[in-house]
Write an enzyme that holds these catalytic residues in place. Structure first.
Site, PDB file in Angstrom:
ATOM      1  CG  ASN A  10      -4.470  11.455  -5.639  1.00 53.84           C
ATOM      2  OD1 ASN A  10      -3.871  11.410  -6.711  1.00 53.84           O
ATOM      3  ND2 ASN A  10      -5.121  10.414  -5.145  1.00 53.84           N
ATOM      4  CG  ASP A  23      -1.965   1.086   1.164  1.00 52.35           C
ATOM      5  OD1 ASP A  23      -3.015   0.845   0.552  1.00 52.35           O
ATOM      6  OD2 ASP A  23      -1.725   2.185   1.704  1.00 52.35           O
ATOM      7  CG  ASP A  37      -4.273   8.864 -12.515  1.00 52.56           C
ATOM      8  OD1 ASP A  37      -4.659   8.352 -11.448  1.00 52.56           O
ATOM      9  OD2 ASP A  37      -5.036   9.410 -13.337  1.00 52.56           O
ATOM     10  CG  ASP A  52      -3.190   3.570  -1.957  1.00 52.99           C
ATOM     11  OD1 ASP A  52      -4.353   3.204  -1.691  1.00 52.99           O
ATOM     12  OD2 ASP A  52      -2.411   4.015  -1.091  1.00 52.99           O
TER      13      ASP A  52
END
Length: 299
Positions: A179, A171, A188, A214
């Site tokens: 973000n 993770d 991304d 993620d």
């Protein structure tokens, strides 16, 4: 409704059979196809003259061409089927000349080759569609649905062989902050680079998947605790080369679990790896927590 249930059951049986045959070597598929040809030939000898039994040779030829994943193996089955048909014709008509009989078998052999070519094209198309349907568009890793199917197959293989199995759950730390800082474009990008790093760092037999958001997993068949730990450390170094919008190295928390005896289900395999991954986060993130799972195999 009952008809739909029956159709669904038939599809399920076909899918399981297809999955098992994928693990068979081409030589075994060929041997099975040639055995079918032999059975049909014996049926022809039993039924006698005039019965068009040799027309059924197309079934084992098509079976080999579809499942062997090798055009050459399919051609071998086709040539053998044509040769057996010539032999049966000579037995049916002892006065027939060998040369003309072989020539008369030519159209049948051409038909086999055409069918094999069409099956090969259909097989490639199916593979491309399965790849597109089973792959995460952003990262190139498998999606969760395909991972569950492939992982189940590896569990069954591990039970048969008695080999170890290891699973890494990964993770990305503070992905929401990535973000928030760089926007979804940067998020991304990081996901794509993580997917690329995972695929580059593993063996061709390993299974890499993105389960969502993620979170990624890597299933390592026939891999014990020591080898899995080395693979995880190698992956960690590769991931640290990925840079965040602010220039700092990417941090990931990983849970690594190794099974000397395969668990009862895919869920039973994912659960301890996920728990170890959360333990890595609780310990300060950016680390690997590993364990050997000693749970007994499912009866």
């Amino acid at each position: 409704m009952q008809m739909q249930v029956q159709i669904s059951k038939l599809r399920s049986v076909h899918a399981r059979l297809e999955a098992r045959l994928r693990d068979w070597p081409a030589s075994l598929i060929l041997a099975l196809g040639l055995s079918f040809i032999g059975v049909i030939a014996l049926l022809k000898l039993t039924v006698g003259r005039g019965a068009p039994v040799v027309d059924f040779f197309l079934i084992p030829v098509a079976f080999v061409g579809w499942h062997a994943h090798s055009r050459r193996v399919g051609y071998v089955a086709a040539v053998c089927a044509a040769a057996v048909s010539v032999h049966l014709t000579m037995l049916d008509n002892p006065n027939a000349l060998l040369g003309p009989t072989i020539v008369s078998a030519g159209p049948r052999l051409i038909l086999y080759f055409v069918i094999l070519s069409l099956l090969g094209h259909a097989r490639r198309t199916q593979g491309e569609l399965e790849c597109l349907a089973g792959t995460d568009n952003l990262t190139g890793a498998l999606n969760g649905r395909t991972f569950a199917i492939d992982a189940q197959r590896e569990l069954e293989r591990s039970r048969r062989s008695g080999s170890w199995l290891s699973l890494l759950c990964l993770d990305i730390d503070d992905f929401k902050a990535i973000n928030d800082t760089g926007g979804h474009v940067e998020g991304d990008r990081v996901l794509r680079e993580v997917g690329s790093a995972l695929r580059r760092s593993v063996r061709s037999s390993d299974i890499v998947a993105r389960l969502g958001g993620d979170e990624f997993v890597v299933l390592m068949p026939e891999t014990g605790a020591k080898a899995a730990a080395c693979a995880a450390a190698r992956l960690e170094r590769l991931l640290q080369e990925i840079r965040l919008p602010g220039g700092e190295a990417l941090s990931c928390s990983m849970g690594l679990v190794s099974f000397p005896v395969p668990p009862g289900s895919v869920e039973d395999m994912l659960r301890p790896a996920d728990e170890l991954m959360y333990e890595a986060k609780e310990r300060g993130k950016g680390r690997i927590v590993s364990a050997i799972h000693e749970a007994p195999a499912m009866a």
